[in-house]
Motif scaffolding. Sequence first.
Motif, mmCIF file in Angstrom:
data_model
loop_
_atom_site.group_PDB
_atom_site.id
_atom_site.type_symbol
_atom_site.label_atom_id
_atom_site.label_comp_id
_atom_site.label_asym_id
_atom_site.label_seq_id
_atom_site.Cartn_x
_atom_site.Cartn_y
_atom_site.Cartn_z
ATOM 1 N N LYS A 174 0.842 -1.188 0.000
ATOM 2 C CA LYS A 174 0.000 0.000 0.000
ATOM 3 C C LYS A 174 0.885 1.248 0.000
ATOM 4 O O LYS A 174 2.066 1.173 0.371
ATOM 5 N N PRO A 175 0.346 2.380 -0.453
ATOM 6 C CA PRO A 175 1.174 3.603 -0.484
ATOM 7 C C PRO A 175 1.921 3.806 0.832
ATOM 8 O O PRO A 175 1.324 3.827 1.907
ATOM 9 N N ARG A 176 3.224 3.907 0.730
ATOM 10 C CA ARG A 176 4.074 3.964 1.921
ATOM 11 C C ARG A 176 5.073 5.101 1.768
ATOM 12 O O ARG A 176 5.584 5.360 0.676
ATOM 13 N N ASN A 177 5.356 5.763 2.874
ATOM 14 C CA ASN A 177 6.340 6.834 2.872
ATOM 15 C C ASN A 177 7.565 6.407 3.674
ATOM 16 O O ASN A 177 7.446 5.928 4.803
ATOM 17 N N ILE A 178 8.725 6.570 3.080
ATOM 18 C CA ILE A 178 9.979 6.122 3.671
ATOM 19 C C ILE A 178 10.951 7.292 3.667
ATOM 20 O O ILE A 178 11.119 7.968 2.642
ATOM 21 N N TYR A 179 11.591 7.532 4.815
ATOM 22 C CA TYR A 179 12.620 8.576 4.874
ATOM 23 C C TYR A 179 13.993 7.929 4.975
ATOM 24 O O TYR A 179 14.219 7.025 5.793
ATOM 25 N N LEU A 180 14.918 8.377 4.129
ATOM 26 C CA LEU A 180 16.291 7.880 4.158
ATOM 27 C C LEU A 180 17.261 9.048 4.345
ATOM 28 O O LEU A 180 17.169 10.065 3.647
ATOM 29 N N ASN A 181 18.177 8.873 5.275
ATOM 30 C CA ASN A 181 19.225 9.863 5.516
ATOM 31 C C ASN A 181 20.242 9.849 4.382
ATOM 32 O O ASN A 181 20.353 8.883 3.618
ATOM 33 N N GLY A 182 21.017 10.915 4.292
ATOM 34 C CA GLY A 182 22.195 10.893 3.442
ATOM 35 C C GLY A 182 23.229 9.939 4.025
ATOM 36 O O GLY A 182 23.273 9.715 5.244
ATOM 37 N N GLY A 183 24.060 9.373 3.176
ATOM 38 C CA GLY A 183 24.994 8.340 3.608
ATOM 39 C C GLY A 183 25.893 8.753 4.747
ATOM 40 O O GLY A 183 26.104 8.004 5.714
ATOM 41 N N MET A 184 26.450 9.967 4.696
ATOM 42 C CA MET A 184 27.384 10.402 5.735
ATOM 43 C C MET A 184 26.678 10.697 7.053
ATOM 44 O O MET A 184 27.281 10.650 8.117
ATOM 45 N N ARG A 185 25.397 10.993 7.011
ATOM 46 C CA ARG A 185 24.666 11.364 8.219
ATOM 47 C C ARG A 185 24.139 10.155 8.989
ATOM 48 O O ARG A 185 23.621 10.301 10.093
ATOM 49 N N THR A 186 24.278 8.952 8.416
ATOM 50 C CA THR A 186 23.789 7.764 9.124
ATOM 51 C C THR A 186 24.610 7.479 10.376
ATOM 52 O O THR A 186 24.167 6.741 11.261
ATOM 53 N N TYR A 223 4.094 -3.912 -10.973
ATOM 54 C CA TYR A 223 4.512 -2.535 -11.142
ATOM 55 C C TYR A 223 4.821 -1.901 -9.789
ATOM 56 O O TYR A 223 4.244 -2.283 -8.783
ATOM 57 N N TYR A 224 5.719 -0.953 -9.807
ATOM 58 C CA TYR A 224 5.821 -0.063 -8.660
ATOM 59 C C TYR A 224 5.963 1.371 -9.181
ATOM 60 O O TYR A 224 6.517 1.598 -10.259
ATOM 61 N N SER A 225 5.391 2.286 -8.435
ATOM 62 C CA SER A 225 5.555 3.705 -8.762
ATOM 63 C C SER A 225 6.078 4.419 -7.524
ATOM 64 O O SER A 225 5.827 3.997 -6.392
ATOM 65 N N PHE A 226 6.807 5.477 -7.754
ATOM 66 C CA PHE A 226 7.347 6.238 -6.627
ATOM 67 C C PHE A 226 7.555 7.683 -7.025
ATOM 68 O O PHE A 226 7.646 8.030 -8.213
ATOM 69 N N SER A 227 7.600 8.515 -6.030
ATOM 70 C CA SER A 227 7.982 9.906 -6.204
ATOM 71 C C SER A 227 8.755 10.323 -4.958
ATOM 72 O O SER A 227 8.677 9.677 -3.912
ATOM 73 N N THR A 228 9.508 11.398 -5.062
ATOM 74 C CA THR A 228 10.430 11.781 -3.988
ATOM 75 C C THR A 228 10.257 13.245 -3.592
ATOM 76 O O THR A 228 9.780 14.073 -4.364
ATOM 77 N N SER A 229 10.666 13.522 -2.369
ATOM 78 C CA SER A 229 10.711 14.899 -1.867
ATOM 79 C C SER A 229 11.968 15.043 -1.018
ATOM 80 O O SER A 229 12.318 14.135 -0.254
ATOM 81 N N ILE A 267 5.979 5.341 -2.201
ATOM 82 C CA ILE A 267 6.083 4.189 -3.102
ATOM 83 C C ILE A 267 4.871 3.281 -2.939
ATOM 84 O O ILE A 267 4.293 3.182 -1.849
ATOM 85 N N GLU A 268 4.475 2.634 -4.021
ATOM 86 C CA GLU A 268 3.351 1.700 -4.037
ATOM 87 C C GLU A 268 3.690 0.568 -5.001
ATOM 88 O O GLU A 268 4.327 0.800 -6.037
ATOM 89 N N VAL A 269 3.249 -0.669 -4.683
ATOM 90 C CA VAL A 269 3.540 -1.835 -5.521
ATOM 91 C C VAL A 269 2.239 -2.588 -5.805
ATOM 92 O O VAL A 269 1.477 -2.883 -4.880
ATOM 93 N N VAL A 270 2.000 -2.903 -7.077
ATOM 94 C CA VAL A 270 0.761 -3.562 -7.504
ATOM 95 C C VAL A 270 1.093 -4.678 -8.488
ATOM 96 O O VAL A 270 1.936 -4.506 -9.376
ATOM 97 N N ALA A 271 0.434 -5.832 -8.329
ATOM 98 C CA ALA A 271 0.573 -6.952 -9.277
ATOM 99 C C ALA A 271 -0.732 -7.149 -10.025
ATOM 100 O O ALA A 271 -1.818 -6.940 -9.491
ATOM 101 N N ILE A 272 -0.615 -7.577 -11.285
ATOM 102 C CA ILE A 272 -1.781 -7.940 -12.101
ATOM 103 C C ILE A 272 -1.768 -9.451 -12.278
ATOM 104 O O ILE A 272 -0.754 -10.025 -12.699
ATOM 105 N N THR A 273 -2.855 -10.099 -11.912
ATOM 106 C CA THR A 273 -2.965 -11.551 -12.088
ATOM 107 C C THR A 273 -3.982 -11.868 -13.165
ATOM 108 O O THR A 273 -4.880 -11.082 -13.463
#
Length: 303
Positions: free
Chosen positions: A30-42, A64-70, A179-185
């Motif tokens: 289902k539509p999910r929001n994920i936050y990722l740090n910059g590599g050096m800040r981890t 299929y998967y679709s995504f957008s970023t901010s 991001i969201e992921v959908v399969a067609i059967t």
Amino acid sequence: MNKFLTLILLFLINFGFSQEIKSESHQIIKPRNIYLNGGMRTAFGGKSRTFLKIDLPPNTVQWYYSFSTSKGKSGIKNLNLALQLSSLFSGSGAISSTAMSSIKVPPGSGSIDIYLCDRKNIDLFQDKIDNKGGTFYHIIEGTVENTKQAVVQINDVKTNTWYLGIKNPSSLDGINISIEVVAITEEIITKAKSPEQEKAELYGSIGWAQFEKGDYLKCIEYCDKANAEYKLGWVNANKGLAQLIIGQEAIATETYINAISLIKKQTNPDYIFKEVLKDINNALRVNPELKGALEIKKLIEWQ
């Protein structure tokens, strides 16, 4: 349609069964929001990589998967992938690349990498083996790099469990991913034919026999009798070809448009379209100047 196909149709009529294709969309993630740090800040908390587990349902034909970023921690995007996909497929579950281009994705503002991996390699991805001189392997189809937004279609990987490894390639800037992921059967359902469908197939086969004898008006007559019982794509294609041959170009085009719509909703459309094209090519060999035939042929080839 050729004699061999007519015999197949009569064989199916005798057994009284038909097949239909049932296509469904399944929202795996289902539509999910994920936050990722910059590599050096981890080093100060958080992470620059994560993954999503993808359990493909039985009878998957595409997914299929679709995504957008901010940039930063805010910026939830409405993807509506499942809703958009469900409005595109009918008959066969597979969605064409042309239809894919109509799916809308909110514009992104920061780049990410996404890799399609199996279990072994997603572990290597998470361990950042690529930053230690090693390598993890991924499927090219289903992988994007340095991308702000996308709809990604996967046709070759259709079974079992896979993983989407998501990476923020920036060393400093954090990023939010929707991001969201959908399969067609696709499932083939066998069911008993109605008496109307059986009669329509019989009338359609008789109509084609009249076509092969050169009695095109009789062919049209029996196709109309078939349509009065149950509408079949191949019957309408036969009728359209007969109409072309007797000079009814405009009417034939409408008949073929109806045929195309019906064929796409019925079993094994690719095979039926192939046979319809064979019949048009045979007619063109007899009469290369057959008006409207080339235009209708192109129309069918686009399907």
